[in-house]
Design a protein around this motif. Structure first.
Motif, PDB file in Angstrom:
ATOM      1  N   VAL A 181      47.663 -69.678 -17.878  1.00  0.00           N
ATOM      2  CA  VAL A 181      47.542 -69.676 -16.425  1.00  0.00           C
ATOM      3  C   VAL A 181      47.885 -68.274 -15.954  1.00  0.00           C
ATOM      4  N   ILE A 182      46.960 -67.661 -15.219  1.00  0.00           N
ATOM      5  CA  ILE A 182      47.189 -66.292 -14.759  1.00  0.00           C
ATOM      6  C   ILE A 182      47.129 -66.292 -13.231  1.00  0.00           C
ATOM      7  N   PRO A 183      48.282 -66.469 -12.561  1.00  0.00           N
ATOM      8  CA  PRO A 183      48.274 -66.629 -11.104  1.00  0.00           C
ATOM      9  C   PRO A 183      47.774 -65.389 -10.363  1.00  0.00           C
ATOM     10  N   GLU A 184      48.031 -64.180 -10.914  1.00  0.00           N
ATOM     11  CA  GLU A 184      47.629 -62.967 -10.196  1.00  0.00           C
ATOM     12  C   GLU A 184      46.126 -62.923  -9.987  1.00  0.00           C
ATOM     13  N   GLU A 185      45.385 -63.441 -10.964  1.00  0.00           N
ATOM     14  CA  GLU A 185      43.927 -63.370 -10.884  1.00  0.00           C
ATOM     15  C   GLU A 185      43.298 -64.737 -10.609  1.00  0.00           C
ATOM     16  N   ASN A 186      44.128 -65.742 -10.342  1.00  0.00           N
ATOM     17  CA  ASN A 186      43.643 -67.115 -10.126  1.00  0.00           C
ATOM     18  C   ASN A 186      42.830 -67.628 -11.313  1.00  0.00           C
ATOM     19  N   LEU A 187      43.316 -67.361 -12.507  1.00  0.00           N
ATOM     20  CA  LEU A 187      42.536 -67.736 -13.683  1.00  0.00           C
ATOM     21  C   LEU A 187      43.207 -68.862 -14.457  1.00  0.00           C
TER      22      LEU A 187
ATOM     23  N   VAL B   7      41.419 -61.508 -19.916  1.00  0.00           N
ATOM     24  CA  VAL B   7      42.022 -62.537 -20.772  1.00  0.00           C
ATOM     25  C   VAL B   7      42.078 -62.057 -22.221  1.00  0.00           C
ATOM     26  N   GLU B   8      40.999 -61.399 -22.667  1.00  0.00           N
ATOM     27  CA  GLU B   8      40.973 -60.883 -24.041  1.00  0.00           C
ATOM     28  C   GLU B   8      42.054 -59.824 -24.230  1.00  0.00           C
ATOM     29  N   GLN B   9      42.151 -58.928 -23.230  1.00  0.00           N
ATOM     30  CA  GLN B   9      43.124 -57.841 -23.317  1.00  0.00           C
ATOM     31  C   GLN B   9      44.540 -58.402 -23.402  1.00  0.00           C
TER      32      GLN B   9
END
Lengths: 207, 126
Positions: A181-187, B7-9
């Motif tokens: 979960v990547i909140p900074e990028e909404n991913l 994501v890969e990085q």
């Protein structure tokens, strides 16, 4: 309710701690404003309506839409979807983000699959085709064969599988794991594949 | 950078962070090695509960791929039997990659080494 709308961005692979390469799908999920709470008393069922993909220009929505969003005091979005819940914890106007999900959560992902166009029975219904090209049938290797009896029943039964439009149907894949979960990028990084073409809308619901 | 590369990085950086870095020596975690170089790869092996480090030493015969998909192929002769192993360049099980000896070759893929004896390979590379 733990659900979000998102846009499928594409697939890649990442490594887990054991050094295994795990195929995964990257989805831009949220932010999703809660636009309306459906209640049993007023609407006959209870659900939460959320939006996704804020519109940038005011010409992209018409007056009734603008009024609907203004009631919840949110900006108009491109998509609206409802999720049935018994007791809504959110209030309209709230904004849902990927932080609803945690790494390791199991989700189901719903989307419209890729359209395949007009396809024959071999691709569409997994018919076997004809196994040989001799005995005078070299020109019908992928043909459907007989579609029913002649004098009886003298008709083709409804539901007989034939060639036709394939794909672009709503599909759900259950029990997918949230890998990141990547909140900074909404991913959201979801293990495995999800239905739909790149840039298509997907619904992500925690199971 | 688009979201997929992001994501890969992130996965690549996580792998590299777990490697034994010798920052003061100026060594990078994925040293600039080429086909023909003799390298030593320290691989983490997980056996049940325990984890230990196994060294794999050989000649790099090919590199391929970009980004998170990059891999390289290392050939060695073990007890008279040729062994080739393909390592993902950014795999977290690799603890370190040390270049022991530079080779001088003209090809990017050294598959022709497969048919050669150890002594011939040495003569060819250095």
């Amino acid at each position: 309710m733990t659900a979000l709308l998102g846009k499928k961005l594409g697939m890649t692979s990442i490594y887990n701690d054991r050094g295994e390469s795990i195929p995964c799908t990257v989805v831009k999920a949220g932010p999703c404003p809660v636009v309306q709470i459906r209640t049993k008393e007023r609407d006959g069922y209870s659900a939460v309506q959320i939006g996704f993909d804020y519109l940038t220009k005011s010409t992209q929505s018409n007056k009734p839409e603008k009024g609907h969003f203004a009631k919840a005091n949110v900006r108009p979005t491109r998509f609206l979807r409802e999720f049935r819940v018994e007791n809504a914890v959110q209030e309209s106007g709230a904004e849902l983000t990927v932080e609803l999900f945690n790494i390791g959560d199991r989700v189901k992902v719903t989307g419209k699959g890729k359209g395949r166009g007009f396809q024959g029975v071999v691709k569409r219904h997994h018919f076997g085709g004809i196994g040989m090209t001799t005995h005078g049938q070299s020109d019908r290797v992928r043909a459907p064969g007989s579609i029913g009896g002649s004098s009886y029943p003298s008709r083709v039964f409804p539901g007989q599988r034939m060639a036709g439009r394939m794909g672009y149907e709503t599909r759900t894949i259950r029990n997918l794991e949230i890998l990141d979960v990547i909140p900074e990028e909404n991913l959201l990084v979801i293990k495995g594949s999800v239905p739909g073409a790149i840039n298509s809308l997907v619904e992500i619901v925690r199971m | 950078m688009n979201a997929i590369q992001f994501v890969e990085q992130k996965s690549i950086e996580k792998s590299l962070a777990s490697r034994a870095v010798k920052a003061e020596s100026g060594k990078s975690v994925t040293p600039d090695f080429r086909p023909g170089d003799t390298v030593n790869i320290a691989v983490r092996v997980i056996e049940g509960e325990k984890e230990r480090v196994q060294n794999y030493q050989g000649v790099v015969i090919a590199r391929r791929g970009a980004g998170i998909n990059a891999t390289f192929r290392v050939r060695k002769i073990s007890n008279g039997v040729g062994v080739e192993r393909i390592f993902p360049l950014y795999s977290p099980i690799i603890q370190s990659i040390d270049v022991l000896r530079r080779g001088s070759v003209r090809r990017a893929k050294l598959y022709y080494l497969r048919g050669m004896s150890e002594r011939k390979i040495r003569a060819k590379l250095h």
